[in-house]
Design a protein around this motif. Structure first.
Motif, PDB file in Angstrom:
ATOM      1  N   ALA A   1       0.841  -1.210   0.000  1.00 27.21           N
ATOM      2  CA  ALA A   1       0.000   0.000   0.000  1.00 27.21           C
ATOM      3  C   ALA A   1       0.874   1.258   0.000  1.00 27.21           C
ATOM      4  O   ALA A   1       0.632   2.208  -0.757  1.00 27.21           O
ATOM      5  CB  ALA A   1      -0.917  -0.012   1.222  1.00 27.21           C
ATOM      6  N   TYR A   2       1.908   1.242   0.842  1.00 22.50           N
ATOM      7  CA  TYR A   2       2.813   2.409   0.877  1.00 22.50           C
ATOM      8  C   TYR A   2       3.500   2.613  -0.467  1.00 22.50           C
ATOM      9  O   TYR A   2       3.648   3.733  -0.955  1.00 22.50           O
ATOM     10  CB  TYR A   2       3.858   2.233   1.985  1.00 22.50           C
ATOM     11  N   LYS A   3       3.919   1.491  -1.067  1.00 22.22           N
ATOM     12  CA  LYS A   3       4.591   1.594  -2.363  1.00 22.22           C
ATOM     13  C   LYS A   3       3.648   2.262  -3.378  1.00 22.22           C
ATOM     14  O   LYS A   3       4.036   3.176  -4.116  1.00 22.22           O
ATOM     15  CB  LYS A   3       5.002   0.193  -2.840  1.00 22.22           C
ATOM     16  N   THR A   4       2.400   1.828  -3.344  1.00 21.70           N
ATOM     17  CA  THR A   4       1.410   2.371  -4.297  1.00 21.70           C
ATOM     18  C   THR A   4       1.182   3.870  -4.055  1.00 21.70           C
ATOM     19  O   THR A   4       1.232   4.673  -4.984  1.00 21.70           O
ATOM     20  CB  THR A   4       0.068   1.610  -4.141  1.00 21.70           C
ATOM     21  N   THR A   5       0.930   4.231  -2.799  1.00 21.09           N
ATOM     22  CA  THR A   5       0.602   5.645  -2.527  1.00 21.09           C
ATOM     23  C   THR A   5       1.803   6.556  -2.771  1.00 21.09           C
ATOM     24  O   THR A   5       1.641   7.682  -3.258  1.00 21.09           O
ATOM     25  CB  THR A   5       0.084   5.829  -1.091  1.00 21.09           C
ATOM     26  N   PHE A   6       2.997   6.078  -2.468  1.00 17.00           N
ATOM     27  CA  PHE A   6       4.164   6.947  -2.716  1.00 17.00           C
ATOM     28  C   PHE A   6       4.474   7.059  -4.212  1.00 17.00           C
ATOM     29  O   PHE A   6       4.969   8.092  -4.667  1.00 17.00           O
ATOM     30  CB  PHE A   6       5.383   6.465  -1.912  1.00 17.00           C
ATOM     31  N   ILE A   7       4.161   6.010  -4.961  1.00 12.23           N
ATOM     32  CA  ILE A   7       4.332   6.139  -6.426  1.00 12.23           C
ATOM     33  C   ILE A   7       3.311   7.132  -6.977  1.00 12.23           C
ATOM     34  O   ILE A   7       3.621   7.945  -7.846  1.00 12.23           O
ATOM     35  CB  ILE A   7       4.207   4.752  -7.108  1.00 12.23           C
ATOM     36  N   ILE A   8       2.103   7.087  -6.408  1.00 14.66           N
ATOM     37  CA  ILE A   8       1.084   8.067  -6.835  1.00 14.66           C
ATOM     38  C   ILE A   8       1.570   9.485  -6.514  1.00 14.66           C
ATOM     39  O   ILE A   8       1.471  10.395  -7.337  1.00 14.66           O
ATOM     40  CB  ILE A   8      -0.286   7.776  -6.162  1.00 14.66           C
ATOM     41  N   LEU A   9       2.138   9.634  -5.331  1.00 13.35           N
ATOM     42  CA  LEU A   9       2.667  10.952  -4.937  1.00 13.35           C
ATOM     43  C   LEU A   9       3.761  11.403  -5.901  1.00 13.35           C
ATOM     44  O   LEU A   9       3.769  12.558  -6.373  1.00 13.35           O
ATOM     45  CB  LEU A   9       3.211  10.891  -3.506  1.00 13.35           C
ATOM     46  N   ALA A  10       4.653  10.492  -6.236  1.00 10.65           N
ATOM     47  CA  ALA A  10       5.736  10.831  -7.170  1.00 10.65           C
ATOM     48  C   ALA A  10       5.171  11.182  -8.540  1.00 10.65           C
ATOM     49  O   ALA A  10       5.652  12.103  -9.217  1.00 10.65           O
ATOM     50  CB  ALA A  10       6.711   9.667  -7.282  1.00 10.65           C
ATOM     51  N   THR A  11       4.114  10.486  -8.923  1.00  8.83           N
ATOM     52  CA  THR A  11       3.473  10.782 -10.218  1.00  8.83           C
ATOM     53  C   THR A  11       2.901  12.194 -10.226  1.00  8.83           C
ATOM     54  O   THR A  11       3.039  12.928 -11.213  1.00  8.83           O
ATOM     55  CB  THR A  11       2.336   9.752 -10.481  1.00  8.83           C
ATOM     56  N   VAL A  12       2.258  12.552  -9.105  1.00  5.93           N
ATOM     57  CA  VAL A  12       1.683  13.913  -9.011  1.00  5.93           C
ATOM     58  C   VAL A  12       2.801  14.960  -9.101  1.00  5.93           C
ATOM     59  O   VAL A  12       2.644  15.999  -9.742  1.00  5.93           O
ATOM     60  CB  VAL A  12       0.876  14.073  -7.702  1.00  5.93           C
ATOM     61  N   ILE A  13       3.946  14.650  -8.499  1.00  4.13           N
ATOM     62  CA  ILE A  13       5.067  15.609  -8.550  1.00  4.13           C
ATOM     63  C   ILE A  13       5.575  15.742  -9.982  1.00  4.13           C
ATOM     64  O   ILE A  13       5.711  16.846 -10.510  1.00  4.13           O
ATOM     65  CB  ILE A  13       6.219  15.160  -7.619  1.00  4.13           C
ATOM     66  N   VAL A  14       5.813  14.610 -10.622  1.00  3.30           N
ATOM     67  CA  VAL A  14       6.401  14.656 -11.970  1.00  3.30           C
ATOM     68  C   VAL A  14       5.433  15.283 -12.970  1.00  3.30           C
ATOM     69  O   VAL A  14       5.792  16.200 -13.708  1.00  3.30           O
ATOM     70  CB  VAL A  14       6.830  13.224 -12.420  1.00  3.30           C
TER      71      VAL A  14
END
Lengths: 145, 592
Positions: A40-53
């Protein structure tokens, strides 16, 4: 806000990476994701990184749109409303499995809660508390460096 | 304009009465001044070796704080006859030698009998510009003993309070300022909207803030909220302890570095007519040099000695509204800025509340017919004569791309951008639009383009006649009153301190005719040794930063000045840690 392009990008990266990370850490265990917490953490942090990029691209678009405003400002509510197109694009990319590192399906409810909590949290910090440690930030178009 | 005063006829200038101008009728006189203050020993800027510490007038004569050091020339060094010749009105006045010499020595002051007070940082003006600069420095850790505010004002917003009141912003009204432009809070957080939300326990202000500017007018703070918060911060930083009452006459360079600022204390509060403040740093925040009267109106007033029918909106002119309550009348309004909007609202409000029959003819010299600007990326809204803008300048001058753009420009390029974004303007507020629409439909409000050639008394003795030429041809307009709303635009040379500065310190004008400052608000060409002369506020309009004559502009200037002082090693730079800890002190109203 009265941002410059550089200020927009810097502010987005810094706030999402700090405030966004803290909120992601806090909210992830509460999300309706049927997977181990690590996943779950991996998923949400990838989503966060996607929002940043993706956000860097969005900031160029916002800066372009801002040029039609005489004041060359970005009203408070614009910063809130833009969650709609940005959230939509991330969701579409997730559904199309175009986000590297996320292979399974992310439940819509989990995505909405995660995205809204992070977005609104960052938006609130940007519209006030950010000025407390960063005294010069608002006068420098949102630049931190 | 009245002629400039000579060096020996200083008077305390009342709020709203600017240098070189007669006092407006109805302006309250100054309250008796508090005793002068002087620099406590041990904190002063390096004392000159020619001075004799401990010799001078007794401290109690100036009623200085304990330990204060007031240096005056030892009597033995000053020939009595010379003092009598050079200062017949009493010891301690300016001499012809001082007036004519750009760089002064301690000896010259000693010979004139003028006592010297040491303090490292002096701010001249004592209005909101001095206040926010002092606030910044105090938060940066500068002790109050190292700062003196030389001012004829009793509190920082005294002039502002007067000007806003007479220009029709009563206490319960809101000023034209952004929610986070807080002179009392260098962080702008919490904003005024949050403060009013907390105080009034209603979310209405935050909802309004969320909807501005697209779905609601800009949220703006109550006049009383602004003043109350400045009072509170004044107490917190010990502002009154730093304030010295008097009129500043001039600032001159000191031989060896730094400056002398000559203060004329209130009569009877000092044994000498003048006191010299010797400092390494001087900050000038003297505000608007004065009212600008339109030439035809000034001519009318002087020729016919009629100050009743032709008034400036920045003068007390309540008699206009009171008379209109007693009989129908016509008012000619001149100008297209925020003050014209305020006066118009007052006339419309009175018309509505008291069922009056007031007619209004609004003459715009520059009549804006619609959106205007050089291209789609630089177009400002406008109609019916007005140019519309939320605040004095486009918002991004206070931090965004216009600020960044202007910061790089000099000379003509800078002047061109000022011209592009400048011009008189007013906010497009829904209430004002409704009132004007109703006025046009009802035939009691008419806006027109025109240039008034002259104004004369009406032939029947009732009112005045304006001779107007415009696009629609020539026209004679009879009215009972003319209200000039064209603003505070007098030349800086009308202010005696600024005129002296231009003449004697090397300061010069920027492309808009005001004082040219560096990006950190140092007056160009005025550095003296390790001394620096700063200026902020309206007198620096036309510099690298456009929004100087606003709350936020004064704070930006204060921040630049504080940072420059930190670069010079005089005070600490406010970093994230100090900023945060100081914010908590502010939030809990802890004195510093």
């Amino acid at each position: 806000m009265v941002p410059t392009l550089t200020g927009r990008i810097q502010t987005r990266i810094v706030l999402l990476a700090t405030v966004g990370s803290v909120l992601t850490l806090l909210v992830t265990p509460l999300l309706p994701i049927h997977a181990p917490l690590g996943t779950a953490y991996k998923t949400t942090f990838i989503i966060l990184a996607t929002v940043i990029v993706l956000g860097i691209v969005w900031e160029f678009i916002y800066h372009f749109l801002m040029q039609w405003r005489w004041e060359k400002d970005w009203p408070t509510n614009f910063g809130l409303i833009t969650l709609v197109p940005e959230g939509l694009v991330v969701w579409l990319l997730l559904n199309a499995k175009l986000v590297p590192g996320i292979h399974g399906k992310v439940p819509l409810a989990a995505f909405l809660i995660d995205f809204l909590v992070v977005w609104i949290g960052v938006w609130l910090v940007a519209n006030g508390p950010m000025r407390v440690p960063f005294l010069r930030w608002r006068f420098h178009g949102g630049r931190l460096a | 304009m009245a002629p400039r005063q000579g060096p020996n006829d200083d008077r305390t200038i009342a709020p709203g009465q600017f240098a070189g101008q007669p006092q407006a009728p109805g302006v309250p006189q100054q309250r008796p001044a508090p005793p002068g203050q002087a620099q406590p020993a041990g904190h002063g800027w390096s004392a000159d070796k020619t001075m004799v510490p401990g010799i001078g007038m007794p401290d109690e004569q100036l009623q200085a704080p304990a330990g204060a050091r007031v240096a005056a020339p030892p009597a033995a060094q000053v020939p009595a006859a010379q003092v009598q010749v050079q200062a017949p009105a009493g010891a301690g006045d300016l001499t012809p030698e001082l007036i004519e010499t750009p760089v002064w020595t301690e000896t010259m002051l000693q010979q004139a009998g003028i006592p010297i007070v040491d303090v490292p940082f002096v701010t001249v003006g004592g209005g909101i510009g001095s206040f926010v600069t002092t606030d910044y420095l105090r938060i940066a850790g500068v002790p109050p003993e190292q700062i003196r505010v030389l001012s004829n004002l009793d509190f920082p917003y005294q002039t502002y309070e007067y000007l806003t009141r007479v220009s029709q912003i009563p206490d319960h009204a809101r000023i034209r300022s952004d929610s986070s432009s807080r002179p009392d809070n260098i962080w702008g957080f919490p904003s005024y909207a949050l403060t009013e939300t907390w105080r009034q326990k209603t979310p209405a202000h935050l909802i309004h803030l969320l909807l501005e500017p697209v779905w609601a007018d800009y949220w703006t703070p109550l006049r009383s909220t602004v003043f109350g918060s400045i009072d509170k911060e004044s107490k917190r930083i010990g502002y009154d302890k730093m304030r010295v009452k008097g009129v500043v006459r001039m600032v001159r360079k000191r031989y060896g570095g730094g400056y002398f600022t000559i203060l004329t204390p209130p009569e009877g509060s000092s044994p000498t007519k003048r006191v010299a403040y010797r400092s390494r740093f001087v900050h000038l925040a003297v505000g608007y040099p004065g009212l600008r009267y339109l030439p035809d109106l000034q001519d009318f007033r002087e020729r016919y000695q009629d100050y009743q029918h032709v008034v400036n909106a920045y003068e007390p002119h309540e008699h206009v509204y009171e008379t209109l309550k007693t009989r129908p009348g016509t008012v000619v309004l001149r100008g297209g800025g925020i003050v014209a909007s305020r006066v118009l609202q007052r006339l419309f409000d009175d018309r509505e509340h008291y069922k009056l029959q007031t007619n209004i003819i609004h003459i715009f010299r520059t009549y804006i017919e619609g959106s205007h600007g050089p291209g789609p990326w630089m177009r400002r809204k406008g109609d019916h004569g007005w140019a519309y803008q939320g605040f004095n300048y486009p918002k991004s001058v206070w931090g965004g791309q216009l600020k960044a753009q202007m910061r790089k420009l000099d000379g003509d390029d800078r002047a061109k951008l000022y011209k592009l974004m400048g011009g008189t303007n007013t906010p497009k507020r829904r209430r004002w639009q409704d009132q004007m629409r109703a006025g046009r439909a009802g035939g009691y409000y008419r806006d027109m383009q025109g240039i008034v050639e002259k104004v004369e008394p009406a032939p029947d003795g009732n009112g005045v006649v304006s001779y107007v030429t415009g696009k629609a041809g020539n026209e004679l307009i009879r009215s009972d009153y003319i209200i000039d709303c064209t603003g505070l635009e007098a030349d800086i040379s009308q202010h005696r301190v600024l005129a002296d500065l231009l003449q004697h310190t090397g300061a010069y004008r920027n492309p808009l005719g005001r004082l040219e400052v560096e990006r950190h608000f140092e007056l160009k060409n005025t550095a003296n040794g390790d001394g620096v002369l700063y200026a902020s506020g309206a007198t620096t309009l036309g510099g690298y930063f456009p929004g100087v004559d606003t709350f936020l502009g004064l704070q930006i200037a204060a921040q630049e000045i504080a940072d420059d002082l930190a670069r010079r090693g005089w005070c600490k730079k406010i970093g994230p840690g100090r900023s945060t800890s100081q914010w908590f002190k502010w939030a809990f109203n802890k004195p510093i």
